[in-house]
Design a protein around this motif. Sequence first.
Motif, PDB file in Angstrom:
ATOM      1  N   ALA A  42       0.860  -1.199  -0.009  1.00 28.18           N
ATOM      2  CA  ALA A  42       0.064  -0.052  -0.046  1.00 28.18           C
ATOM      3  C   ALA A  42       0.871   1.365  -0.138  1.00 28.18           C
ATOM      4  O   ALA A  42       0.382   2.272  -0.629  1.00 28.18           O
ATOM      5  CB  ALA A  42      -1.068   0.158   1.189  1.00 28.18           C
ATOM      6  N   ALA A  43       1.912   1.214   0.729  1.00 33.15           N
ATOM      7  CA  ALA A  43       3.040   2.513   0.690  1.00 33.15           C
ATOM      8  C   ALA A  43       3.623   2.901  -0.544  1.00 33.15           C
ATOM      9  O   ALA A  43       3.712   3.822  -0.764  1.00 33.15           O
ATOM     10  CB  ALA A  43       3.957   2.202   2.059  1.00 33.15           C
ATOM     11  N   THR A  44       3.833   1.802  -1.204  1.00 37.81           N
ATOM     12  CA  THR A  44       4.852   2.146  -2.191  1.00 37.81           C
ATOM     13  C   THR A  44       4.035   1.909  -3.741  1.00 37.81           C
ATOM     14  O   THR A  44       4.752   2.327  -4.677  1.00 37.81           O
ATOM     15  CB  THR A  44       6.222   1.284  -2.486  1.00 37.81           C
ATOM     16  N   GLY A  45       3.172   0.933  -3.701  1.00 37.75           N
ATOM     17  CA  GLY A  45       2.464   0.529  -4.912  1.00 37.75           C
ATOM     18  C   GLY A  45       3.373  -0.599  -5.633  1.00 37.75           C
ATOM     19  O   GLY A  45       2.722  -1.208  -6.681  1.00 37.75           O
ATOM     20  N   VAL A  46       4.218  -0.958  -5.017  1.00 37.40           N
ATOM     21  CA  VAL A  46       5.024  -2.372  -5.499  1.00 37.40           C
ATOM     22  C   VAL A  46       4.151  -3.719  -5.393  1.00 37.40           C
ATOM     23  O   VAL A  46       3.719  -3.809  -4.402  1.00 37.40           O
ATOM     24  CB  VAL A  46       6.497  -2.694  -4.881  1.00 37.40           C
ATOM     25  N   TYR A  62       9.668  -8.467  -6.885  1.00 39.47           N
ATOM     26  CA  TYR A  62       9.113  -7.013  -6.748  1.00 39.47           C
ATOM     27  C   TYR A  62       9.247  -6.000  -8.157  1.00 39.47           C
ATOM     28  O   TYR A  62       9.974  -5.930  -8.605  1.00 39.47           O
ATOM     29  CB  TYR A  62       9.892  -6.402  -5.811  1.00 39.47           C
ATOM     30  N   LEU A  63       7.953  -5.773  -8.332  1.00 39.79           N
ATOM     31  CA  LEU A  63       7.620  -4.855  -9.560  1.00 39.79           C
ATOM     32  C   LEU A  63       7.181  -3.701  -9.253  1.00 39.79           C
ATOM     33  O   LEU A  63       6.065  -3.391  -8.981  1.00 39.79           O
ATOM     34  CB  LEU A  63       6.720  -5.569 -10.530  1.00 39.79           C
ATOM     35  N   PRO A  64       7.934  -2.483  -9.364  1.00 41.66           N
ATOM     36  CA  PRO A  64       7.557  -1.070  -9.038  1.00 41.66           C
ATOM     37  C   PRO A  64       6.563  -0.515  -9.899  1.00 41.66           C
ATOM     38  O   PRO A  64       6.513  -1.008 -11.127  1.00 41.66           O
ATOM     39  CB  PRO A  64       8.968  -0.323  -9.104  1.00 41.66           C
ATOM     40  N   PRO A  65       5.779   0.442  -9.559  1.00 43.13           N
ATOM     41  CA  PRO A  65       4.897   1.252 -10.438  1.00 43.13           C
ATOM     42  C   PRO A  65       5.638   1.630 -11.718  1.00 43.13           C
ATOM     43  O   PRO A  65       4.966   1.801 -12.802  1.00 43.13           O
ATOM     44  CB  PRO A  65       4.320   2.165  -9.681  1.00 43.13           C
ATOM     45  N   ALA A  66       6.969   1.928 -11.439  1.00 44.84           N
ATOM     46  CA  ALA A  66       7.550   2.525 -12.767  1.00 44.84           C
ATOM     47  C   ALA A  66       7.720   1.664 -14.026  1.00 44.84           C
ATOM     48  O   ALA A  66       8.301   2.166 -15.055  1.00 44.84           O
ATOM     49  CB  ALA A  66       8.883   3.219 -12.068  1.00 44.84           C
ATOM     50  N   ALA A  67       7.752   0.308 -13.761  1.00 40.75           N
ATOM     51  CA  ALA A  67       8.003  -0.657 -14.507  1.00 40.75           C
ATOM     52  C   ALA A  67       6.777  -0.660 -15.779  1.00 40.75           C
ATOM     53  O   ALA A  67       7.129  -0.785 -16.788  1.00 40.75           O
ATOM     54  CB  ALA A  67       7.693  -1.960 -13.622  1.00 40.75           C
ATOM     55  N   THR A  68       5.743   0.007 -15.277  1.00 44.97           N
ATOM     56  CA  THR A  68       4.583  -0.144 -16.531  1.00 44.97           C
ATOM     57  C   THR A  68       4.980   1.166 -17.321  1.00 44.97           C
ATOM     58  O   THR A  68       4.443   1.044 -18.556  1.00 44.97           O
ATOM     59  CB  THR A  68       3.495   0.505 -15.997  1.00 44.97           C
ATOM     60  N   ALA A  69       5.944   2.008 -17.063  1.00 43.37           N
ATOM     61  CA  ALA A  69       6.210   2.986 -18.061  1.00 43.37           C
ATOM     62  C   ALA A  69       7.932   2.744 -18.478  1.00 43.37           C
ATOM     63  O   ALA A  69       8.403   3.482 -19.246  1.00 43.37           O
ATOM     64  CB  ALA A  69       6.433   4.287 -17.203  1.00 43.37           C
TER      65      ALA A  69
END
Length: 323
Positions: A42-46, A62-69
């Motif tokens: 919840a804190a990082t969106g990872v 672990y896949l961070p939100p930045a991966a979608t971009a």
Amino acid sequence: MSDDGDDDVVHDFAPLIVVYRSGRLKRPFADAMQPVPPGTDAATGVVSRDVHLSASLFVRLYLPPAATAAAGENKLPVIVYFHGGGFVIGSAASPAYHRCLNDLAAACPAIAVSVDYRLAPEHPLPAAYDDSAAALAWVLSDTDPWLAAHGDLSRVFLAGDSAGANICHHLAMHHGHDLHRRLKGIVLIHPWFWGKDPIGEEPRGGEAMAAEEQKGLWEFVCPDAVDGVDDPRMNPMAAGAPGLEKLACEKVMVFVAEGDTLRWRGRAYAEAAAAARARGGDAAATVELLESEGVAHVFYLFEPGHEKADELLRRIAAFVSSK
């Protein structure tokens, strides 16, 4: 192991592990922490998930939100992380490491792979090294969909704390899988190295009990150690150990803590790595050393809000993102 009523302690490395004559084991520190499942932080969106590589080995990705971009030409670096715990405790599913890897993946940003290797004494060394090498080979095989879609396998970093930092060094020294082309850097956080002869302000004389504890734990987890704590796997600077010019990476980062008995070994390692690269004509190669003042061994795992923990995370992110 079963308890036959014999409560005589034969090895006491509390709070990590206590071994009884009956064969019964207690891991006081680890037993107090329940494993946590993967999911969305919840804190990082990872987002994280587990992949079982064998019956005894799994990794948590672990896949961070930045991966979608970061598709196509803008893929993210990959960090393979090895937990600490003296080779006797620790897990990729422990709350402290799960939180740490969520924060690390988001901060860099990077695809993170946390390795859950087998532990001693049930599986003495080299089991942890073998499992870690197998996990790294799997990462570099590029068969996982997250890694294939979002990870840049020409920018792989190894990171770990304490025993996990020891594993990073071991893999970077005894490399295969074309690591010289693919391994950008290693991040050693409070690395567990030791040796027979004290250096810096390591315990001497009446304080030698701390040194004996380091020696005892190493020989417990690695019963085939050559020359005790001067085994090159524990003392990379021992006489006869392979030279650090063999490290299969472009960059090295070492963290030490002011309140950690191990800090002198970490400093010596960073100095030896820099000297080895200078001798090899690679004086421009990056070797960074950061000492965190006023804190102890792996403090950042248990004090994630500490300003020094924030600094450590920022420095790793800068190290990973820099060219």
